[in-house]
Design a protein around this motif. Sequence first.
Motif, PDB file in Angstrom:
ATOM      1  N   GLN A  94       0.813  -1.329  -0.112  1.00  0.00           N
ATOM      2  CA  GLN A  94      -0.014   0.000   0.036  1.00  0.00           C
ATOM      3  C   GLN A  94       0.824   1.358   0.013  1.00  0.00           C
ATOM      4  OE1 GLN A  94      -2.942  -0.312   3.340  1.00  0.00           O
ATOM      5  NE2 GLN A  94      -3.473  -2.401   2.498  1.00  0.00           N
ATOM      6  N   PRO A  95       0.200   2.195  -0.436  1.00  0.00           N
ATOM      7  CA  PRO A  95       0.963   3.567  -0.629  1.00  0.00           C
ATOM      8  C   PRO A  95       1.623   4.091   0.965  1.00  0.00           C
ATOM      9  CG  PRO A  95      -0.945   3.940  -1.626  1.00  0.00           C
ATOM     10  CD  PRO A  95      -0.965   2.411  -1.006  1.00  0.00           C
ATOM     11  N   GLY A  96       2.844   4.617   0.932  1.00  0.00           N
ATOM     12  CA  GLY A  96       3.180   5.177   2.042  1.00  0.00           C
ATOM     13  C   GLY A  96       3.585   4.074   2.992  1.00  0.00           C
ATOM     14  N   THR A  97       3.969   2.825   2.865  1.00  0.00           N
ATOM     15  CA  THR A  97       4.159   1.711   3.494  1.00  0.00           C
ATOM     16  C   THR A  97       6.018   1.591   3.387  1.00  0.00           C
ATOM     17  OG1 THR A  97       3.740  -0.145   2.080  1.00  0.00           O
ATOM     18  CG2 THR A  97       2.024   0.508   3.880  1.00  0.00           C
ATOM     19  N   THR A  98       6.483   1.081   4.403  1.00  0.00           N
ATOM     20  CA  THR A  98       7.715   0.464   4.201  1.00  0.00           C
ATOM     21  C   THR A  98       7.628  -1.030   4.044  1.00  0.00           C
ATOM     22  OG1 THR A  98       7.957   0.468   6.667  1.00  0.00           O
ATOM     23  CG2 THR A  98       9.101   2.238   5.509  1.00  0.00           C
ATOM     24  N   GLY A 114       4.025   3.746  -4.389  1.00  0.00           N
ATOM     25  CA  GLY A 114       4.183   4.662  -3.402  1.00  0.00           C
ATOM     26  C   GLY A 114       4.935   4.255  -2.052  1.00  0.00           C
ATOM     27  N   ALA A 115       5.202   2.927  -1.849  1.00  0.00           N
ATOM     28  CA  ALA A 115       5.765   2.381  -0.952  1.00  0.00           C
ATOM     29  C   ALA A 115       7.238   2.618  -0.868  1.00  0.00           C
ATOM     30  CB  ALA A 115       5.479   0.930  -0.609  1.00  0.00           C
ATOM     31  N   SER A 144      14.286  -1.013 -11.214  1.00  0.00           N
ATOM     32  CA  SER A 144      15.212   0.170 -10.405  1.00  0.00           C
ATOM     33  C   SER A 144      16.483  -0.339 -10.146  1.00  0.00           C
ATOM     34  CB  SER A 144      14.627   0.819  -9.135  1.00  0.00           C
ATOM     35  OG  SER A 144      13.242   1.294  -9.625  1.00  0.00           O
ATOM     36  N   ILE A 145      16.541  -1.469  -9.575  1.00  0.00           N
ATOM     37  CA  ILE A 145      17.777  -2.260  -9.045  1.00  0.00           C
ATOM     38  C   ILE A 145      18.707  -2.432  -9.843  1.00  0.00           C
ATOM     39  CG2 ILE A 145      16.907  -4.604  -9.023  1.00  0.00           C
ATOM     40  CD1 ILE A 145      18.621  -2.926  -6.059  1.00  0.00           C
ATOM     41  N   GLU A 146      18.399  -2.612 -11.193  1.00  0.00           N
ATOM     42  CA  GLU A 146      19.199  -2.900 -12.251  1.00  0.00           C
ATOM     43  C   GLU A 146      20.121  -1.676 -12.783  1.00  0.00           C
ATOM     44  OE1 GLU A 146      16.306  -5.168 -12.274  1.00  0.00           O
ATOM     45  OE2 GLU A 146      17.904  -6.482 -11.828  1.00  0.00           O
ATOM     46  N   ALA A 147      19.536  -0.429 -12.182  1.00  0.00           N
ATOM     47  CA  ALA A 147      19.929   0.739 -12.452  1.00  0.00           C
ATOM     48  C   ALA A 147      21.195   1.112 -11.083  1.00  0.00           C
ATOM     49  CB  ALA A 147      19.191   1.885 -12.471  1.00  0.00           C
ATOM     50  N   GLY A 148      20.890   0.319 -10.297  1.00  0.00           N
ATOM     51  CA  GLY A 148      21.705   0.159  -9.009  1.00  0.00           C
ATOM     52  C   GLY A 148      21.185   1.013  -7.914  1.00  0.00           C
ATOM     53  N   ALA A 149      19.993   1.078  -7.984  1.00  0.00           N
ATOM     54  CA  ALA A 149      19.392   2.451  -7.026  1.00  0.00           C
ATOM     55  C   ALA A 149      18.725   1.335  -5.808  1.00  0.00           C
ATOM     56  CB  ALA A 149      17.984   2.925  -7.768  1.00  0.00           C
ATOM     57  N   ARG A 150      18.784   2.077  -4.617  1.00  0.00           N
ATOM     58  CA  ARG A 150      18.133   1.352  -3.557  1.00  0.00           C
ATOM     59  C   ARG A 150      16.694   1.069  -3.678  1.00  0.00           C
ATOM     60  NH1 ARG A 150      20.439   3.572   2.058  1.00  0.00           N
ATOM     61  NH2 ARG A 150      18.934   2.139   2.755  1.00  0.00           N
ATOM     62  N   ALA A 151      15.877   1.997  -4.380  1.00  0.00           N
ATOM     63  CA  ALA A 151      14.301   1.809  -4.759  1.00  0.00           C
ATOM     64  C   ALA A 151      14.041   2.546  -5.695  1.00  0.00           C
ATOM     65  CB  ALA A 151      13.732   2.014  -3.199  1.00  0.00           C
ATOM     66  N   GLY A 152      12.939   2.123  -5.946  1.00  0.00           N
ATOM     67  CA  GLY A 152      12.110   3.055  -6.930  1.00  0.00           C
ATOM     68  C   GLY A 152      10.613   3.329  -6.604  1.00  0.00           C
ATOM     69  N   MET A 153      10.043   4.655  -6.911  1.00  0.00           N
ATOM     70  CA  MET A 153       8.909   4.983  -6.174  1.00  0.00           C
ATOM     71  C   MET A 153       8.252   5.537  -7.406  1.00  0.00           C
ATOM     72  SD  MET A 153       9.885   6.052  -2.418  1.00  0.00           S
ATOM     73  CE  MET A 153       8.345   5.935  -1.683  1.00  0.00           C
ATOM     74  N   ILE A 154       6.773   5.508  -7.226  1.00  0.00           N
ATOM     75  CA  ILE A 154       5.850   6.377  -8.187  1.00  0.00           C
ATOM     76  C   ILE A 154       4.657   6.862  -6.991  1.00  0.00           C
ATOM     77  CG2 ILE A 154       4.171   6.416 -10.048  1.00  0.00           C
ATOM     78  CD1 ILE A 154       5.912   4.142 -11.250  1.00  0.00           C
ATOM     79  N   ALA A 155       4.342   8.294  -6.999  1.00  0.00           N
ATOM     80  CA  ALA A 155       3.369   8.649  -6.362  1.00  0.00           C
ATOM     81  C   ALA A 155       2.321   8.157  -6.485  1.00  0.00           C
ATOM     82  CB  ALA A 155       3.385  10.315  -6.520  1.00  0.00           C
TER      83      ALA A 155
END
Lengths: 197, 474
Positions: free
Chosen positions: B119-123, B138-139, B223-234
């Motif tokens: 859900q949005p806003g969760t970890t 948006g998590a 996103s991980i294939e770009a090396g990022a820790r995470a990817g998000m969309i609002a």
Amino acid sequence: MEAFTTHTGRAVPLRRSNVDTDQIIPAHWLKKVTRDGFEDGLFEAWRKDPSFELNQPERAGATVLLAGSDFGTGSSREHAVWALQNYGFKTVISSRFADIFRGNSLKNGLLTVVLPQETVEALWKLTEADPDAEVTVDLVARQVRADGVTAEFELDENARWRLLEGLDDISLTLRQEPEIAAYEAARPAFKPHTVQV
Amino acid sequence: MGRTLAEKVWDDHVVRRAEGEPDLLFIDLHLLHEVTSPQAFDGLRKAGRRVRRTDLTIATEDHNTPTLDIDKPIADPVSRTQLETLRKNCAEFGVRLHPLGDVEQGVVHVVGPQLGLTQPGTTVVCGDSHTSTHGAFGALAFGIGTSQVEHVLATQTLPLAPFKTMAITVEGELPEDVTAKDLILAIIAKIGTGGGQGYVIEYRGQAIEKLSMEARMTVCNMSIEAGARAGMIAPDESTFAYLKGRDHAPQGEQWEAATAYWRTLRTDADAVFDHEVVIDAASLAPFVTWGTNPGQGAPLSAAVPDPASYADASERAAAERALEYMGLTAGQRLRDIRVDTVFVGSCTNGRIEDLRSVAAVMVGRQVAEGLRMLVVPGSVRVALQAVQEGLDKVFTAAGAEWRHAGCSMCLGMNPDQLAPGERSASTSNRNFEGRQGKGGRTHLVSPQVAAATAVLGHLASPADLAPSTAPVGV
Ligand code: SF4
């Protein structure tokens, strides 16, 4: 995690640099489902050679590994640390460790000590000449002592404190129990649950 | 100063903040699977600890599960042991588990969203790097190591160092034949496999807003294939519509309270990102990889690049090695590359919309002579939906194999593997050497390209196909 204050034991001199984690524990061991039982995988390929240091009867029961420079390079597998610990090593001394390996070691209570190469050389000579020679790693005094060798070492204060207290990340976090409980109590009711409890 | 979406979610989960220490973050949802959890449970057992929040924890079996004969005992003893260990651990610690054969079983990153748990806003965390998938809602969702899995099981928190923020704004509209997969492959080729290192990426802009939730998951997944820790969309109306009515979505008054909160989860107008990238959607085209890392990609209409064209010495060396491994020569047209196997599936492209788009291409057409095509739904629910829509019939009529849900050939931990030297077009996310089987050669593609490639036997897009012979309306 077991606390580390000071440790005295016999040593294994390992005159090799750039020992990577694949050599410490080969990949096929990663399918195991426990953190123990990796002792037979430690340096598996080298141990097939009867003249390898670890195979010498006088090294049985040694707990201090005297490694060459750049120990623990390569993959990030935590299994490398587990294998050293399962085998019985309490501490590894080297002039330089790979970053991730060092992080993993300290997380698991395996003390990695950085000493100048000349000091490692002196310890190699000492323990090669006399397999019964003991090496003391004193984390309280931040000192390594052996016959004819007294060397200071550095370790960042936070890591040192955690080792001295035997605190793993989890026990440290559990000290924040009141804060965690307070956060949980204030969490909105609409947050998802996997099961009703 | 305003805050970004990622910073808002982070701030809302700080249990404790102290000078000189990492923040302690609360974890809303912990997903488990059989490969990275056994040592974590073992650690708990040794320390006499329990799982703090079984109500925020869920497990499924996916990496090792077979996609054929799932009612028979698993042949590989190592895979069997890992699955049995997960079952024992979940029973002992009281963790909800969806094992092989269960209707909610599937790839962990497909299961979480479809249950409405993401859900949005969760970890959200999982001992798996593609946890970034859940950022589509948006998590703040990221993969963790085994020690951290144990930490979350015991405390439901994680001490975490701060991250940097990056905005990738995709302006304008994607051309009709360009999918979310083409978009993310193009992004990775542009910023590089290390370009996202240390960042949480927020994807935004008109083209992103128009993507369906499933397409957004495809983008965040890689996103991980770009090396990022995470990817998000609002989160927005599409997000809410996707969640409404799902098993674990809030209901009634809770739904109102939740959506009111979710609507606040947007990057403030005056927030500042540490890094910004802008992409023109209209400039994109179907995209495939030619090399052995996900950043080594090019438009399908292009040719295999000449390593000598790289200014950077290490990139040049990497390209040379990749061509050698892939058995390709510089200047060869990508469309001329023949493949032996087409794999449709994985947490990147194994959802119902992906299967629909493959079926739409396959209907009335045949898999090329001698080519093997595997269609592996991301979860049992996806499989059931596909069967209900008759998609399985389209696949089998075309000569493809319709399999049971799981990770399958995405990483070949089960028997679904490439033979040495075999070449695949795969809708998965990693084209590393040996990823799909020792010596196997992988081209990452979108579902549409996978389908057209299966029909023609060489890398292709649906635009390359002759009109289908299917009667109108099928
Ligand atoms: S489908 Fe592939 S990438 Fe996704 S979780 Fe499974 S193995 Fe990992």
